[in-house]
Design a protein around this motif. Sequence first.
Motif, mmCIF file in Angstrom:
data_model
loop_
_atom_site.group_PDB
_atom_site.id
_atom_site.type_symbol
_atom_site.label_atom_id
_atom_site.label_comp_id
_atom_site.label_asym_id
_atom_site.label_seq_id
_atom_site.Cartn_x
_atom_site.Cartn_y
_atom_site.Cartn_z
ATOM 1 N N SER A 29 0.755 -1.335 0.120
ATOM 2 C CA SER A 29 0.154 -0.171 0.026
ATOM 3 C C SER A 29 0.843 1.229 -0.230
ATOM 4 O O SER A 29 0.543 2.108 -0.692
ATOM 5 N N ASN A 30 1.890 1.105 0.781
ATOM 6 C CA ASN A 30 2.790 2.178 0.777
ATOM 7 C C ASN A 30 3.649 2.521 -0.563
ATOM 8 O O ASN A 30 3.969 3.553 -1.077
ATOM 9 N N TYR A 31 4.068 1.353 -1.071
ATOM 10 C CA TYR A 31 4.754 1.401 -2.423
ATOM 11 C C TYR A 31 3.883 2.117 -3.503
ATOM 12 O O TYR A 31 4.251 2.910 -4.351
ATOM 13 N N LEU A 32 2.692 1.733 -3.467
ATOM 14 C CA LEU A 32 1.564 2.208 -4.250
ATOM 15 C C LEU A 32 1.584 3.757 -4.109
ATOM 16 O O LEU A 32 1.533 4.466 -4.967
ATOM 17 N N LYS A 33 1.391 4.345 -3.097
ATOM 18 C CA LYS A 33 1.624 5.916 -2.831
ATOM 19 C C LYS A 33 2.928 6.413 -3.433
ATOM 20 O O LYS A 33 2.898 7.318 -3.992
ATOM 21 N N ALA A 34 3.913 5.676 -3.333
ATOM 22 C CA ALA A 34 5.131 6.288 -3.728
ATOM 23 C C ALA A 34 4.992 6.371 -5.391
ATOM 24 O O ALA A 34 5.553 7.104 -5.998
ATOM 25 N N LEU A 35 4.496 5.219 -5.764
ATOM 26 C CA LEU A 35 4.447 5.215 -7.302
ATOM 27 C C LEU A 35 3.596 6.013 -7.778
ATOM 28 O O LEU A 35 3.732 6.722 -8.984
ATOM 29 N N ASP A 36 2.233 6.537 -6.907
ATOM 30 C CA ASP A 36 1.528 7.418 -7.482
ATOM 31 C C ASP A 36 2.382 8.729 -7.610
ATOM 32 O O ASP A 36 2.261 9.620 -8.673
ATOM 33 N N ASP A 37 3.116 8.980 -6.656
ATOM 34 C CA ASP A 37 3.888 10.102 -6.682
ATOM 35 C C ASP A 37 4.962 10.285 -7.741
ATOM 36 O O ASP A 37 5.166 11.354 -8.470
ATOM 37 N N LEU A 38 5.667 8.946 -8.038
ATOM 38 C CA LEU A 38 6.615 9.063 -9.099
ATOM 39 C C LEU A 38 5.876 9.417 -10.409
ATOM 40 O O LEU A 38 6.392 10.187 -11.379
ATOM 41 N N GLU A 39 4.625 8.847 -10.519
ATOM 42 C CA GLU A 39 4.086 8.909 -11.973
ATOM 43 C C GLU A 39 3.831 10.269 -11.977
ATOM 44 O O GLU A 39 3.828 10.982 -13.145
ATOM 45 N N THR A 40 2.978 11.064 -11.231
ATOM 46 C CA THR A 40 2.907 12.410 -11.116
ATOM 47 C C THR A 40 3.866 13.080 -11.427
ATOM 48 O O THR A 40 4.023 14.311 -12.319
ATOM 49 N N LYS A 41 5.386 12.751 -10.926
ATOM 50 C CA LYS A 41 6.453 13.487 -11.544
ATOM 51 C C LYS A 41 6.889 12.945 -13.030
ATOM 52 O O LYS A 41 8.132 13.153 -13.315
ATOM 53 N N SER A 42 6.109 12.281 -13.583
ATOM 54 C CA SER A 42 6.717 11.744 -14.930
ATOM 55 C C SER A 42 7.807 10.646 -14.938
ATOM 56 O O SER A 42 8.436 10.500 -16.008
ATOM 57 N N GLU A 43 8.003 10.177 -13.706
ATOM 58 C CA GLU A 43 9.283 9.163 -13.667
ATOM 59 C C GLU A 43 8.822 8.121 -14.461
ATOM 60 O O GLU A 43 7.559 7.334 -14.093
ATOM 61 N N LYS A 44 9.568 7.610 -15.174
ATOM 62 C CA LYS A 44 8.991 6.162 -15.915
ATOM 63 C C LYS A 44 9.575 4.871 -15.196
ATOM 64 O O LYS A 44 9.049 4.087 -15.398
ATOM 65 N N VAL A 45 10.871 5.042 -14.760
ATOM 66 C CA VAL A 45 11.588 3.862 -14.041
ATOM 67 C C VAL A 45 11.734 4.060 -12.724
ATOM 68 O O VAL A 45 12.263 5.128 -12.302
ATOM 69 N N ALA A 46 11.815 3.298 -12.071
ATOM 70 C CA ALA A 46 12.350 3.333 -10.584
ATOM 71 C C ALA A 46 13.081 1.940 -10.125
ATOM 72 O O ALA A 46 12.432 0.940 -10.339
ATOM 73 N N SER A 47 14.134 2.180 -9.233
ATOM 74 C CA SER A 47 14.516 1.290 -8.806
ATOM 75 C C SER A 47 14.191 0.792 -7.460
ATOM 76 O O SER A 47 13.392 1.677 -6.816
ATOM 77 N N SER A 48 14.570 -0.501 -6.989
ATOM 78 C CA SER A 48 14.005 -1.036 -5.655
ATOM 79 C C SER A 48 14.911 -0.118 -4.615
ATOM 80 O O SER A 48 14.305 0.399 -3.555
ATOM 81 N N ALA A 49 15.893 0.321 -4.931
ATOM 82 C CA ALA A 49 16.715 1.534 -4.008
ATOM 83 C C ALA A 49 15.777 2.594 -3.734
ATOM 84 O O ALA A 49 15.925 3.132 -2.777
ATOM 85 N N LEU A 50 15.541 3.280 -4.787
ATOM 86 C CA LEU A 50 14.450 4.445 -4.995
ATOM 87 C C LEU A 50 13.492 4.221 -4.079
ATOM 88 O O LEU A 50 13.035 5.070 -3.187
#
Lengths: 226, 226
Positions: A29-50
Amino acid sequence: MEQDRPADRKFGKTAKYPKIPEATIRRLSNYLKALDDLETKSEKVASSALIASICSVNAAQVRKDFAYFGEFGIRGMGYNVKDLRYHIKEILGTNREWRIAIIGIGNLGSALLMYKGFLKQNYKIVAAFDQDPVTVVGHISEKMGKPIEILHIDSLKEVVKARNIEIGLIATPPASAQTVAAQLVDANVKGIMNFAPTQIKVPPNVVLRNVFFTSALDNLVYYLSR
Amino acid sequence: MEQDRPADRKFGKTAKYPKIPEATIRRLSNYLKALDDLETKSEKVASSALIASICSVNAAQVRKDFAYFGEFGIRGMGYNVKDLRYHIKEILGTNREWRIAIIGIGNLGSALLMYKGFLKQNYKIVAAFDQDPVTVVGHISEKMGKPIEILHIDSLKEVVKARNIEIGLIATPPASAQTVAAQLVDANVKGIMNFAPTQIKVPPNVVLRNVFFTSALDNLVYYLSR
DNA sequence: TATTGTGAAGCCTTTCACAGCA
DNA sequence: TGCTGTGAAAGGCTTCACAATA
């Protein structure tokens, strides 16, 4: 009902699911929130470290959590933000609409009724109940563009059926919580979120989760005290 | 500050605390609720089995949780409800008043402001802040017997100091949450409860706890989906 | 006798470390 | 080369089973 399940990708239609740690589900559920934020910032790819850094967890933990459900990443690259977000919603079951009733329209109930966070997800509040709808109607409609009708608790069973409600949020005073829970169970609701600060009992086929504000504060205070 | 600590009973003044599982702390808060109910029913003594059944956990778990902090029970009898309740409050740190500010007086913020559960505990909300106090003043005072003054967020640091506030509750929209958190940190608040549905960062000396309604729902829905 | 307090076993979760791969 | 996926190790938590004792 025979349907595609998210982990079929990994375990096949007939295989048993492995036991997934409850903690993994919470983190999803937390990862999902993080991904929502990343998508808002138009990030295409995210590493596990990020992702790990955003959610304050270990990167191997992130990879292991995802690996319970399939291989979603690309070695050397990371995870495609949009795809991963899709997969997690599929895993959690939030890729479809969930119809919810709120019982108890006091301060907390009306705040939940208006809570913006639900709208953004697939959580749709389609009914509101109170023991005394008359006293609360003005209270609500005053605050809403499109006022929702507050129904009497006695119509609960009928309305839950008519509106295909699967989840009930209890926001009554603690003294009424157990009674309301029993009414929700009787109305064939599948899940209950209890916001009233008291322990309630439901049969094992109904999923119960508590949100106790004072418990969260107790926890905070414990760590402040040393 | 050199002071008596709850576990001194077991470990002495100079000894290090053993590491207490975070899960134990969460359960302590539940046990306390159970004991409150038992005391209301004038029960004098409770066995670990009774407490376990109320809180839906294993009885050995209950005993072990208490045993981290001392020997509170009487063999053959059980635990004295009143004493145990006292000890748990001492352990959690809720045996003294905690002064709290709420930031963001929308629907959720005003519900928290009015939340009865806080009053019964030692949680005292002594200030409320908003970016635009004028628009929310009527909203609040309408609902309260004794209206609380809504202050402008710019006076946060000054008021936190003047009123000895140690904890901040963030109930703003998610976009403002990180900014408000930084302001709270700057005002020397020791703990933050974040109700805004977004991950925020604070320095390691500030204790942060999140209450994400949608996470609780995501969790519920995961178990409903299989 | 009834129930606590606790060592030890068992189970579960996290982290490490590196093979596998784009 | 860089990051994922994962077996194995380490660590932590829960439960069992029973000695201790009011």
